[in-house]
Design a protein around this motif. Structure first.
Motif, mmCIF file in Angstrom:
data_model
loop_
_atom_site.group_PDB
_atom_site.id
_atom_site.type_symbol
_atom_site.label_atom_id
_atom_site.label_comp_id
_atom_site.label_asym_id
_atom_site.label_seq_id
_atom_site.Cartn_x
_atom_site.Cartn_y
_atom_site.Cartn_z
ATOM 1 N N LEU A 128 0.701 -1.233 -0.082
ATOM 2 C CA LEU A 128 0.114 -0.033 -0.057
ATOM 3 C C LEU A 128 0.981 1.047 0.115
ATOM 4 N N VAL A 129 0.591 2.032 -1.016
ATOM 5 C CA VAL A 129 1.656 3.404 -1.082
ATOM 6 C C VAL A 129 0.868 4.647 -0.677
ATOM 7 N N GLY A 130 1.569 5.404 0.014
ATOM 8 C CA GLY A 130 1.271 6.633 0.401
ATOM 9 C C GLY A 130 0.287 6.702 1.626
ATOM 10 N N LEU A 131 0.162 5.801 2.459
ATOM 11 C CA LEU A 131 -0.358 5.908 3.538
ATOM 12 C C LEU A 131 0.558 6.572 4.669
ATOM 13 N N GLU A 132 -0.342 7.271 5.565
ATOM 14 C CA GLU A 132 0.178 8.237 6.760
ATOM 15 C C GLU A 132 -0.306 7.768 8.132
ATOM 16 N N GLY A 133 0.589 7.683 8.869
ATOM 17 C CA GLY A 133 0.116 7.638 10.313
ATOM 18 C C GLY A 133 -0.694 6.672 10.669
ATOM 19 N N GLU A 134 -1.969 6.923 11.181
ATOM 20 C CA GLU A 134 -2.553 5.802 11.684
ATOM 21 C C GLU A 134 -3.042 4.797 10.844
ATOM 22 N N ARG A 135 -3.311 5.374 9.521
ATOM 23 C CA ARG A 135 -3.936 4.373 8.484
ATOM 24 C C ARG A 135 -2.656 3.237 7.939
#
Length: 163
Positions: free
Chosen positions: A63-70
């Protein structure tokens, strides 16, 4: 196979996504899933659920480009995560801090499942984003093994099965 994703919540887009997943499975290819810029959390959650319904093992999906909690949730569900550095991601110093935060929260999973990407899309990019992030990781106390894992080793294993 990548990049794949669902850009619009329509029957046609989901059908195309399912065909891409089937094609990857038929050729034993991993999947690189990129969320749309609009509604990235909603569509990523739905794509993750659809992959589960289709029987795709999360280890085969980046999964590309997720941030933080996600990103943390995706890691906990067994997916691999590429953190984007640069104009279409976060600044290198913030990504370095996020890597260390994710490793602290998921020490058994994150070091082997995280990768860095320059996050290049149309337009400007920071081609030195990944090296800058590695420098910041070192400044923040990350050891050589973790720095090597997120910038090379994890991607090599994901794409080629290399150790």
């Amino acid at each position: 196979m990548g990049e794949v994703g669902v850009w619009e919540d329509t029957r046609a887009h989901w059908s195309l996504f399912e065909r891409q997943v089937a094609l990857a499975a038929a050729h034993a290819l991993p999947l690189v899933l990129t969320p749309p810029r609009h509604r990235p959390i909603n569509m990523t959650n739905r794509a993750m659920a659809r992959l589960e319904q289709l029987g795709v093992h999360p280890e085969r999906v980046l999964l590309v480009g997720l941030e933080g909690e996600r990103a943390e949730v995706a890691l906990s569900e067994g997916f691999r995560v590429a953190l984007a550095v640069g104009p279409y991601g976060q600044p290198p110093r913030e990504v370095a801090a996020l890597v260390l935060e994710l490793v602290a929260r998921a020490p058994d999973r994150a070091p082997a499942a995280l990768m860095l990407t320059a996050g290049v899309r149309a337009g400007a990019a920071d081609i030195l984003g990944v090296p800058k992030t590695l420098r910041h990781l070192g400044e923040l106390g990350a050891d050589e093994a973790l720095r090597r894992a997120v910038c090379h080793d994890n991607a090599a294993r994901f794409y080629h099965g290399e150790r």
